[in-house]
Design an enzyme around this catalytic site. Structure first.
Site, PDB file in Angstrom:
ATOM      1  N   HIS A   9      84.652  30.091  95.875  1.00  0.00           N
ATOM      2  CA  HIS A   9      84.097  31.113  94.986  1.00  0.00           C
ATOM      3  C   HIS A   9      84.189  32.510  95.615  1.00  0.00           C
ATOM      4  O   HIS A   9      84.406  32.664  96.822  1.00  0.00           O
ATOM      5  CB  HIS A   9      82.640  30.794  94.665  1.00  0.00           C
ATOM      6  CG  HIS A   9      81.749  30.774  95.882  1.00  0.00           C
ATOM      7  ND1 HIS A   9      81.294  31.922  96.496  1.00  0.00           N
ATOM      8  CD2 HIS A   9      81.258  29.741  96.604  1.00  0.00           C
ATOM      9  CE1 HIS A   9      80.550  31.604  97.537  1.00  0.00           C
ATOM     10  NE2 HIS A   9      80.521  30.287  97.636  1.00  0.00           N
ATOM     11  N   GLU A  88      78.013  22.762  97.505  1.00  0.00           N
ATOM     12  CA  GLU A  88      77.920  23.211  98.891  1.00  0.00           C
ATOM     13  C   GLU A  88      76.901  22.387  99.686  1.00  0.00           C
ATOM     14  O   GLU A  88      75.955  21.823  99.123  1.00  0.00           O
ATOM     15  CB  GLU A  88      77.546  24.699  98.914  1.00  0.00           C
ATOM     16  CG  GLU A  88      77.344  25.320 100.283  1.00  0.00           C
ATOM     17  CD  GLU A  88      78.606  25.349 101.143  1.00  0.00           C
ATOM     18  OE1 GLU A  88      79.232  24.278 101.305  1.00  0.00           O
ATOM     19  OE2 GLU A  88      78.943  26.414 101.668  1.00  0.00           O
TER      20      GLU A  88
END
Length: 201
Positions: A9, A88
């Site tokens: 990202h 994550e």
């Protein structure tokens, strides 16, 4: 053989912001520069790969927003599929803390070991074997299907794709920069070969 594009990202902090250790427990959106990065890499991916057959993203604001911005550069993008395994890692006691506090707690050597060899510092909630296995299962899931495929994730998770691959066309660094991507070629049985890593264009 489908190509899997693994994309980190975009930025969650801008110049002058206090930089925090952002993991699974810190669900931040993209910053202004992060949105610009996502738009730019979306254009670069459209030029290089054309359209994606499938797009997966971790269920976090920053990964989903990056995926949506990449989709905006595609002519007819598929629906984004949420993929929990791309979420994550959690940084334990360092989650959401300023980087200087993280270094003060774990030490520069421990942080360097994480960046260079994916060795987790004490207290971080990360299971390298499980993450490596999740990538292998993901490769198998895509084997034999159409490509290319996009997976939007975060730096802590992306690095374990390197460990899960059977072959690598180079000595790639563990880290993906923000809005950078790697390309993994998936074989018929789920075998994987990393052909590029840490690209932005």
């Amino acid at each position: 053989m489908p190509d899997l594009v693994i994309l980190r990202h975009g930025n969650t902090f801008d110049k002058g912001d206090a930089v925090l250790r952002v993991g699974a427990g810190t669900d931040l959106p993209l910053s202004g520069s992060g949105r610009e990065q996502a738009d730019a890499v979306g254009r670069a991916l459209a030029e290089r790969f054309g359209g994606f057959s499938r797009i997966f993203a971790a269920p976090l604001k920053r990964t989903m927003e990056t995926a949506r911005r990449v989709c905006a550069a595609q002519d007819a993008p598929p629906a984004i599929e949420t993929e929990e395994s791309l979420t994550e890692i959690h940084y334990g006691p360092d989650e959401g803390k300023p980087e200087e506090e993280v270094v003060a707690r774990i030490g520069a050597d421990a942080l360097a070991a994480w960046e260079e060899s994916a060795a987790p510092p004490p207290g971080w909630r990360v299971d390298p074997a499980a993450l490596t296995g999740s990538w292998r299962a993901f490769f198998e899931k895509l084997a034999g299907g159409p490509g290319p495929v996009l997976a939007v994730t975060s730096n802590g998770v992306a690095r374990f794709a390197l460990a899960a691959a059977d072959e690598k066309d180079g000595d790639f660094p563990q880290k993906l920069k923000t809005a950078a991507y790697g390309v993994v070629r998936i074989g018929p049985g789920g075998g994987a070969r990393v052909v590029a890593w840490n690209l932005r264009n």
